[in-house]
Design an enzyme around this catalytic site. Structure first.
Site, PDB file in Angstrom:
ATOM      1  N   ALA A 292       0.822  -1.213   0.000  1.00  0.00           N
ATOM      2  CA  ALA A 292       0.000   0.000   0.000  1.00  0.00           C
ATOM      3  C   ALA A 292       0.852   1.258   0.000  1.00  0.00           C
ATOM      4  O   ALA A 292       0.464   2.285  -0.549  1.00  0.00           O
ATOM      5  CB  ALA A 292      -0.926  -0.010   1.215  1.00  0.00           C
ATOM      6  N   PRO A 329      -0.594 -10.273   6.293  1.00  0.00           N
ATOM      7  CA  PRO A 329      -0.588  -9.192   5.295  1.00  0.00           C
ATOM      8  C   PRO A 329      -1.454  -7.993   5.668  1.00  0.00           C
ATOM      9  O   PRO A 329      -1.149  -6.854   5.271  1.00  0.00           O
ATOM     10  CB  PRO A 329      -1.135  -9.879   4.034  1.00  0.00           C
ATOM     11  CG  PRO A 329      -1.880 -11.056   4.531  1.00  0.00           C
ATOM     12  CD  PRO A 329      -1.191 -11.503   5.764  1.00  0.00           C
ATOM     13  N   ASP A 334       4.473  -3.101   5.008  1.00  0.00           N
ATOM     14  CA  ASP A 334       4.854  -3.088   3.597  1.00  0.00           C
ATOM     15  C   ASP A 334       3.831  -3.796   2.713  1.00  0.00           C
ATOM     16  O   ASP A 334       4.060  -3.947   1.500  1.00  0.00           O
ATOM     17  CB  ASP A 334       6.209  -3.751   3.404  1.00  0.00           C
ATOM     18  CG  ASP A 334       7.349  -2.933   4.019  1.00  0.00           C
ATOM     19  OD1 ASP A 334       7.166  -1.704   4.178  1.00  0.00           O
ATOM     20  OD2 ASP A 334       8.397  -3.537   4.370  1.00  0.00           O
ATOM     21  N   GLU A 335       2.724  -4.193   3.311  1.00  0.00           N
ATOM     22  CA  GLU A 335       1.699  -4.850   2.498  1.00  0.00           C
ATOM     23  C   GLU A 335       0.402  -4.024   2.556  1.00  0.00           C
ATOM     24  O   GLU A 335       0.271  -3.054   1.804  1.00  0.00           O
ATOM     25  CB  GLU A 335       1.499  -6.291   2.959  1.00  0.00           C
ATOM     26  CG  GLU A 335       2.772  -7.146   2.748  1.00  0.00           C
ATOM     27  CD  GLU A 335       2.570  -8.613   3.056  1.00  0.00           C
ATOM     28  OE1 GLU A 335       1.458  -9.122   2.816  1.00  0.00           O
ATOM     29  OE2 GLU A 335       3.521  -9.274   3.538  1.00  0.00           O
ATOM     30  N   MET A 336      -0.533  -4.358   3.411  1.00  0.00           N
ATOM     31  CA  MET A 336      -1.791  -3.619   3.435  1.00  0.00           C
ATOM     32  C   MET A 336      -1.770  -2.487   4.470  1.00  0.00           C
ATOM     33  O   MET A 336      -2.611  -1.572   4.398  1.00  0.00           O
ATOM     34  CB  MET A 336      -2.968  -4.565   3.711  1.00  0.00           C
ATOM     35  CG  MET A 336      -3.108  -5.650   2.651  1.00  0.00           C
ATOM     36  SD  MET A 336      -4.589  -6.662   2.825  1.00  0.00           S
ATOM     37  CE  MET A 336      -5.838  -5.544   2.252  1.00  0.00           C
TER      38      MET A 336
END
Length: 544
Positions: A292, A329, A334-336
């Site tokens: 994201a 996640p 570093d993801e959602m």
């Protein structure tokens, strides 16, 4: 009369004495009865003898009372002479006496009857005494034998009683211990019964108290997949896939909506489908996914297809279930880059979500319900009807020559020792570079390459990863945990060299790659593969 009586007595005794002499071996003279039976001539008695006879006849009347008196008083008469103690008469005397005896017997048979009867009674008395003696001896012997048997029986009974008395002591001890154990068991049962009764009463009381909270629901175990194979293919190490029919379609529908919603992320830019694009084999086609915040992650995104068959999730296998996998996640920066407070607030403020959660899951959105909805949807993403599955189900001509040869080589090289089961992998952890060191040769190892070591901190878990499933593998390039291998043929060649320790031959690589491409199937609900937005795919391709 005295002389006649003496002669008669001698004549009556003589035959008995002679008969008794036969037992001693002496010559025996014939009795008057034998002589009369044989019909021999008896010489006439002399004048003196005749006078004696006449006198005897004359005094017969006087002798009979005497004999009757003797019979009436047997105790006063003298005992008959004993043949053993009396001297034996001479033969001449016997011969002279015998005619006289015979004459007397012939003239006065009644007078001889009494002496003969007396002798017979004496013989019978002797025999009776002998029989009584033998009977007495026999009775004495029997008595002694009975006494001996009785003594033995009494001794045996005494020993048996002693033995029973000896056995009775441990039996009594056992009986005492058994009684104690029974009493102890009864005490325990009484305590248990009292406890159960108290618990039951307490439960009844609590059940009567009104409950203002939300009733907890017992979650059923996750449904198990169904494998369908022909009878001729059931011995193969790989099983064909079939869709899971026990899933709730309403929850699957809700989970699909959440999976494709970018509003689940912290800034509303990415969704679960951004990194697990259904049109790209459940992955994103990148070496590492973009989150994201626009930063790239450290791992290649594993496919979401057939993830229900994995024994653990993520490359390092740090969680076991799909429900647990949701947290990673969603909250990773570093993801959602989101959290559960923001996510549940977003879902509750959406009228559609609020209605669907209440209708399909019985309440408002919560972390538990969101996990269940997403995991249920991911369990529905099973790929079916691949050419290899159709061969397993009995279609003999569905595979090409290279695909079939590649499968036989796959088994011959023992690739199935790691890549097995319905997902053709995902069932174990294995070190990358098992037969030949992979890192330090291809590139210097990084933190990403440490694998499960990040979870356990054990040296033996260094470079250990979950074995990736190979279903739809031709759609999930690039390969490996870091996305460093671009093509399927290159990945196959690395496995032959570093995992099997064998020489790489191009024919083997081609045949194995052909077999792996035959594992590509389609989702049971094909409409899911068309939901990925083209703008997102365009941006990702431009970024490459």
């Amino acid at each position: 009369m005295t002389t006649e009586t003496s002669l008669a007595d001698e004549a009556s005794v003589a035959p008995r004495d002679i008969a008794e002499d036969a037992s001693t071996g002496n010559p025996r003279a014939s009795t008057s009865e034998e002589a009369s039976d044989s019909g021999r001539n008896v010489p006439e008695p002399s004048t003196a003898s005749g006078e004696l006879v006449d006198d005897r006849e004359a005094g017969l009347d006087e002798a009979e009372p005497t004999n009757e008196a003797a019979d009436q008083a047997p105790d006063d008469s003298p005992a008959p002479p004993n043949s053993v103690s009396d001297p034996q008469p001479d033969v001449e005397t016997l011969e002279e006496t015998e005619p006289l005896v015979d004459a007397q017997q012939s003239d006065s048979e009644p007078e001889q009857t009494e002496p003969l009867d007396s002798e017979q009674s004496e013989a019978e008395q002797t025999d009776s005494e002998q029989t009584d003696s033998e009977q007495t001896d026999s009775e004495q012997t029997d008595t002694e034998q009975l006494d001996s048997e009785q003594l033995d029986s009494e001794q045996t009974d005494t020993e048996q009683i002693d033995a029973e008395s000896a056995d009775a002591e441990p039996a009594g001890a056992k009986r005492t211990s058994l009684v104690k154990a029974t009493v102890g068991g009864l005490r325990k049962h009484v305590v248990m019964i009292v406890t159960c009764a108290f618990s039951l009463q307490l439960g009844i009381v609590l059940a009567m108290v009104p409950w203002h909270g939300e009733e907890p629901k017992v979650e059923p175990p996750p449904p198990k997949p169904t494998y369908v194979a022909s009878i001729a293919r059931r011995a193969e190490p790989i099983a064909p896939l079939a869709p899971i029919e026990s899933l709730d379609p309403n929850i699957v529908k809700l989970g699909r909506r959440i999976f494709h919603d970018p509003g689940m992320s912290g800034n509303g830019k990415v969704s679960c489908a951004s990194c697990h694009n259904l049109s790209l084999g459940g992955s994103d086609g990148l070496a590492t996914s973009i989150g994201a915040t626009g930063r790239a992650g450290s791992r290649n995104a594993p496919t979401v297809f057939n993830s229900v068959f994995n024994f653990s999730q993520f490359w390092d296998g740090r969680v076991q279930t799909l429900e647990e996998q949701v947290d990673g996640p969603l909250q990773h920066p570093d993801e959602m880059a989101s959290d559960w407070e923001r996510t549940t607030k977003y879902l509750r403020n959406d009228p559609t979500y609020s209605r669907m959660f209440k209708e399909y899951m019985g309440g408002q959105p919560s972390p538990e319900r969101v996990r269940k909805a997403l995991a249920t949807y991911e369990r529905s993403l099973v790929t079916v009807n691949s050419r290899f599955d159709r061969w397993l189900q009995g279609e003999e001509q569905i595979l090409t020559v290279d695909e079939y040869a590649g499968y036989q080589l796959f088994k011959k090289l023992n690739c199935v020792s790691c890549h097995q089961g319905a997902g053709v992998g995902g069932t174990m952890l294995q070190r990358l570079g098992e037969m030949k060191t992979y890192f330090d040769v291809t590139h210097d190892p990084s933190e990403t390459d440490l694998g499960r070591y990040h979870v356990t901190k054990r040296e033996r878990d260094r470079y250990v990863f979950r074995v990736p499933p190979l279903r739809n593998v031709e759609q999930t390039a690039p390969y490996f945990h870091d996305g460093s291998v671009a093509t399927l043929e290159e990945a196959v060649a690395i496995m032959i060299e570093y995992q099997l320790g064998l020489e790489v031959r191009q024919q083997d690589v081609d045949q194995l790659s052909a077999f792996l491409r035959s594992l590509t199937g389609r989702l049971a609900d094909e409409s899911d593969q068309e939901k990925e937005s083209k703008p997102r795919l365009t941006r990702r391709l431009a970024r490459q």
